[in-house]
Design a protein around this motif. Structure first.
Motif, mmCIF file in Angstrom:
data_model
loop_
_atom_site.group_PDB
_atom_site.id
_atom_site.type_symbol
_atom_site.label_atom_id
_atom_site.label_comp_id
_atom_site.label_asym_id
_atom_site.label_seq_id
_atom_site.Cartn_x
_atom_site.Cartn_y
_atom_site.Cartn_z
ATOM 1 N N UNK A 244 0.809 -1.225 0.000
ATOM 2 C CA UNK A 244 0.000 0.000 0.000
ATOM 3 C C UNK A 244 0.840 1.272 0.000
ATOM 4 N N UNK A 245 0.259 2.322 -0.540
ATOM 5 C CA UNK A 245 0.827 3.659 -0.453
ATOM 6 C C UNK A 245 -0.317 4.631 -0.171
ATOM 7 N N UNK A 246 -0.003 5.910 -0.090
ATOM 8 C CA UNK A 246 -1.015 6.901 0.277
ATOM 9 C C UNK A 246 -1.215 7.883 -0.869
ATOM 10 N N UNK A 247 -2.478 8.092 -1.205
ATOM 11 C CA UNK A 247 -2.859 9.125 -2.165
ATOM 12 C C UNK A 247 -4.236 9.624 -1.754
ATOM 13 N N UNK A 248 -4.437 10.928 -1.828
ATOM 14 C CA UNK A 248 -5.713 11.480 -1.396
ATOM 15 C C UNK A 248 -6.018 11.191 0.057
ATOM 16 N N UNK A 249 -4.959 11.003 0.854
ATOM 17 C CA UNK A 249 -5.131 10.732 2.275
ATOM 18 C C UNK A 249 -5.554 9.318 2.604
ATOM 19 N N UNK A 250 -5.533 8.405 1.613
ATOM 20 C CA UNK A 250 -5.963 7.024 1.844
ATOM 21 C C UNK A 250 -4.801 6.057 1.656
ATOM 22 N N UNK A 251 -4.578 5.257 2.676
ATOM 23 C CA UNK A 251 -3.555 4.222 2.642
ATOM 24 C C UNK A 251 -4.207 2.933 2.143
ATOM 25 N N UNK A 252 -3.840 2.527 0.915
ATOM 26 C CA UNK A 252 -4.481 1.362 0.325
ATOM 27 C C UNK A 252 -3.591 0.790 -0.771
ATOM 28 N N UNK A 253 -3.941 -0.413 -1.189
ATOM 29 C CA UNK A 253 -3.252 -1.023 -2.318
ATOM 30 C C UNK A 253 -3.626 -0.296 -3.604
ATOM 31 N N UNK A 254 -2.616 -0.047 -4.417
ATOM 32 C CA UNK A 254 -2.811 0.496 -5.768
ATOM 33 C C UNK A 254 -1.927 -0.334 -6.689
ATOM 34 N N UNK A 255 -2.379 -1.560 -6.937
ATOM 35 C CA UNK A 255 -1.517 -2.543 -7.575
ATOM 36 C C UNK A 255 -1.078 -2.097 -8.959
ATOM 37 N N UNK A 256 -1.999 -1.623 -9.775
ATOM 38 C CA UNK A 256 -1.613 -1.213 -11.126
ATOM 39 C C UNK A 256 -0.628 -0.054 -11.097
ATOM 40 N N UNK A 257 -0.951 0.988 -10.346
ATOM 41 C CA UNK A 257 -0.103 2.173 -10.344
ATOM 42 C C UNK A 257 1.299 1.844 -9.828
ATOM 43 N N UNK A 258 1.363 1.038 -8.761
ATOM 44 C CA UNK A 258 2.668 0.667 -8.219
ATOM 45 C C UNK A 258 3.451 -0.172 -9.216
ATOM 46 N N UNK A 259 2.776 -1.128 -9.860
ATOM 47 C CA UNK A 259 3.450 -1.963 -10.863
ATOM 48 C C UNK A 259 3.962 -1.113 -12.016
ATOM 49 N N UNK A 260 3.162 -0.171 -12.470
ATOM 50 C CA UNK A 260 3.581 0.693 -13.571
ATOM 51 C C UNK A 260 4.878 1.422 -13.224
ATOM 52 N N UNK A 261 4.964 1.939 -12.011
ATOM 53 C CA UNK A 261 6.167 2.656 -11.594
ATOM 54 C C UNK A 261 7.329 1.706 -11.359
ATOM 55 N N UNK A 262 7.038 0.519 -10.833
ATOM 56 C CA UNK A 262 8.109 -0.469 -10.627
ATOM 57 C C UNK A 262 8.745 -0.888 -11.950
ATOM 58 N N UNK A 263 7.918 -1.269 -12.903
ATOM 59 C CA UNK A 263 8.459 -1.655 -14.208
ATOM 60 C C UNK A 263 9.154 -0.472 -14.870
ATOM 61 N N UNK A 264 8.623 0.723 -14.637
ATOM 62 C CA UNK A 264 9.219 1.903 -15.240
ATOM 63 C C UNK A 264 10.654 2.115 -14.806
ATOM 64 N N UNK A 265 10.927 1.956 -13.508
ATOM 65 C CA UNK A 265 12.299 2.165 -13.053
ATOM 66 C C UNK A 265 13.189 0.988 -13.430
ATOM 67 N N UNK A 266 12.627 -0.212 -13.571
ATOM 68 C CA UNK A 266 13.448 -1.363 -13.965
ATOM 69 C C UNK A 266 13.966 -1.220 -15.389
#
Length: 741
Positions: A244-266
């Motif tokens: 999970x990360x925080x956006x809009x004050x909500x701590x929750x899973x954002x699987x697609x967004x996190x994956x997009x950024x992970x693959x992006x840096x790889x």
């Protein structure tokens, strides 16, 4: 035809610790045999006999290496070379047999000898998996000795000061860089000397983003300087991307967004090089407590994150097919309602597996026509994920103001981060797994439809043209530091050449005070930012604003990037600023990429709009197990699509649109057609474009048990696309599909 290729292209792979069996023979290019146990050579031969290109993979930071630690290998016990925590306990003992390893020279010599057996067995490449030194460790006798040799000074416990913490973290990453360099050089030399073969060497590793979140030290970008390294495998799956990360004050899973950024840096690890990268996907994850609906949803989100990176077209389809394909594998594990994988999900996966081998890297275009925008991420982000005791004792100092209320949406299995979030202290928040200082800079842009890319900071001094395509770059030194002054000089040159650099930071990071190049030279700077300002002739005490330098612009925002995760108005203002600077309104809720014949589209929630994205044309829906032909596809928030654009093949009489099995040949005559391929157990589907409809289709399967099975296939002709959908029950072996017109 993209579906028909030579296995030596090595576009798709999977790994397996056991022998090849009919259940897991999923017909890809590479089989990666896992482990250096005595049965390994036989397993290598088994996969070779099935036609695979065979690699070996083994852990470098852990493994069943008890003969080394017990002293059986060289007569000396090595238990003091196991990573240990502050209290003396073994780091990761509950996860791995020995815990995590401090990679000393004797250990590297031992591991090299074990891997030579794989070279003798004829593997074409070796992968050393996940070089990891955990943040909580740093107290074993092995690293104390390494510290004194590296820094030429007595070891200092990492909890005593931020300087000590940073120095030992940097040493941890160095030790695994040395480990990879020494083992790869030794093994490549051995293969060349003994067999005259060129051995390839790869590193499967988590992303820099995930290691920073999970507080793991690893070489990452510094591996670029290892000449015997041929590439990487991005160990990204739902287990990392649903952190999970925080956006809009909500701590929750954002699987697609996190994956997009992970693959992006790889992908940054190979950009500008000739090295190879495979993107890992996994239909399930290490946590066996989820059900198939959960796995299916999160797998698709991770997959989409990888497909939206158009410069990478190699994929690891699944690490362990033996843990989800056999009928004995039931989930949720240990629950009374546990079931084997649903047949439609099995078919969907096999369809996707074959599709993943068809992507190119040259012909692509983002729907929004956005300019390249990057957010810098440095290896040093891993080095400062915890503050020392002296800092935390003073953590309620006024300059570390309380954070706002954060709503806990995803709470399961993330206890430590939740405690840090609930305390409301700014430094606790910075330390948490939410990693807000980075996500504050990226999520507001990504949620606005900008395919923002994490940019490896150290690469800007490695490759002269690395930043040429970027219109705008975002930088902060609040959670990372430049390793050399040359980085700031290069950034200043980027701005002078017409680039836009946005700096975000409030200057309160305790790691600004570590002993480093910016505060030890003739010109003493309080922070690396002050040096950067000096390089652009900007006074160090300037306030927020826009400044010109050469042909470009520098924008200074003296704010914490973490504010953009829970202060909605601040996030909106930041997004609007970036949009204004690049001349685009960042008010979309989707990312859509045309990639050759495919359209890859993800629609996100939490944006300024909840409108669906609509594709109109003539498509095959690749997430439909029948490759359904559609003229309109409506994609709502939290939905995803991969569409095959059938207009791209309008002038072709015969083409493979989709398939569940690997196709080796496809021949069409005036009387009929013939498809030959291989595949595993599934309810197989195949959609073929042809000039006319068949009248009869038969399937013959020569199984791995030397049986011959023949059946009539069900089929359905679609006049609009001039294609036929063929359905049949497949088993492991060679498959022939023959039709008559």
């Amino acid at each position: 035809m993209a579906y028909i290729r030579d296995r030596k292209e090595e576009l798709t792979c999977y790994q397996e610790a056991g022998p090849v069996t009919p259940w897991i023979d999923i017909g890809q290019d590479i089989a990666i045999v896992y482990g250096t146990d005595p049965g390994m050579p036989a397993r290598v031969k088994g996969f070779k006999d099935r036609g695979y290109v065979v690699h070996l993979m083994t852990g470098i930071a852990w493994g069943n290496y008890m003969d080394f630690f017990n002293g059986e290998w060289d007569g000396t016990e090595h238990w003091d070379e196991i990573q240990r925590n502050r209290d003396g306990s073994i780091t990761g003992e509950s996860i791995h047999t020995t815990g995590y390893i401090c990679p000393t020279i004797p250990y590297l010599e031992y591991l090299t000898e074990k891997m030579k057996v794989a070279v003798d067995a004829g593997v074409e490449a070796i992968h050393v998996e996940e070089p990891e030194y955990l943040n909580a460790s740093g107290y074993c006798e092995g690293i104390k000795r390494e510290y004194e040799m590296y820094y030429h000074e007595p070891w200092v416990a990492p909890h005593e000061s931020v300087d000590a913490h940073y120095k030992i973290a940097r040493l941890k990453a160095y030790l695994y860089r040395r480990a990879i360099e020494r083992t790869s050089q030794s093994l490549c030399s051995y293969a060349k000397r003994k067999y005259g073969r060129t051995l390839r060497f790869y590193v499967p590793t988590h992303s820099l983003l995930n290691y920073s979140q999970w507080k793991v030290m690893s070489p990452e970008g510094t591996l670029t300087d290892v000449p015997t390294l041929d590439g990487y495998k991005a160990q990204i799956w739902m287990g990392t991307s649903r952190e999970p990360n925080v956006y809009g004050g909500k701590y929750r899973e954002r699987t697609f967004e996190t994956a997009f950024l992970e693959y992006g840096v790889m992908q940054e690890l190979v950009r500008g090089t000739e090295r190879t990268m495979w993107f890992d996907n996994d239909p399930i994850e290490d946590n066996p407590k989820h059900d198939w609906n959960d796995y299916r949803k999160n797998y698709r989100e991770v997959l989409m994150g990888s497909l939206l990176q158009p410069k990478i077209n190699r994929f690891q389809l699944c690490p362990w097919p033996s843990r989800f394909l056999p009928e004995t594998c039931k989930y949720p594990w240990g629950q009374p309602d546990a079931t084997p994988i649903p047949e439609d999900y099995r078919t969907e996966l096999f369809n996707i597996f074959q599709m993943q081998g068809t992507f190119g890297t040259e012909d692509f275009e983002y729907e929004n026509e956005m300019p390249d925008v990057g957010v810098f991420l440095s290896d040093t982000a891993m080095f400062q994920r915890n503050f020392s005791d002296d800092v935390m004792a003073d953590k309620f100092n006024e300059k570390y103001e309380k954070i706002g209320n954060i709503e806990i949406v995803s709470a399961a299995n993330y206890g430590s981060s939740i405690r840090q979030l609930k305390e409301g202290n700014r430094l606790d928040y910075y330390e948490s797994g939410a990693f807000p200082l980075f996500y504050g800079l990226t999520l507001p842009l990504l949620k606005g439809g900008l395919p923002v890319r994490p940019v490896q900071l150290e690469n800007i001094t490695r490759y002269p043209t690395y930043l040429d395509n970027y219109k705008l770059l975002v930088l902060s030194y609040e959670f990372q530091k430049p390793l050399t002054a040359d980085i700031n000089t290069t950034l200043a040159n980027y701005v002078a050449g017409g680039g836009i650099l946005v700096y975000v930071g409030d200057g309160v990071d305790p790691f600004h005070n570590i002993k480093s190049w910016w505060n030890t030279g003739k010109q003493n700077y309080n922070t690396a930012l002050e040096h950067l300002l000096k390089a652009m002739n900007i006074p160090e005490d300037v306030q927020d604003g826009e400044y010109s330098y050469g042909d470009g612009k520098f924008i200074l925002l003296r704010k914490s990037p973490a504010d953009f995760t829970y202060k909605t108005e601040d996030a909106k203002a930041y997004r609007e600023l970036i949009g204004k600077l690049i001349g685009k309104e960042l008010n979309k809720n989707y990312i859509s990429l045309r990639r050759g014949e495919y359209y890859v589209t993800a629609v996100m929630d939490e944006g300024d709009t909840d409108e669906p994205f609509v594709h109109e044309g003539l498509f095959a829906d690749m997430f439909d197990i029948n490759f359904k032909v559609v003229t309109k596809k409506v994609i709502k928030p939290n939905e995803y699509a991969v569409l095959y654009d059938l207009t791209k093949i309008a002038d072709k009489e015969n083409e493979i649109i989709g398939t569940s099995i690997r196709i080796n040949s496809f021949d069409v005559t005036e009387d009929g057609f013939k498809v030959e391929g291989t595949g595993a157990y599934c309810e197989a589907k195949m959609r073929l474009k042809m000039k006319k409809a068949p009248k009869e289709i038969n399937v013959t399967i020569n199984t791995t048990a030397n049986e011959t099975l023949t059946e009539k296939a069900e089929f359905e002709w679609d006049e609009l696309s001039s294609s036929v959908l063929i359905s049949f029950k497949n088993t492991s072996g060679s498959t022939t599909v023959e039709g008559k017109f």
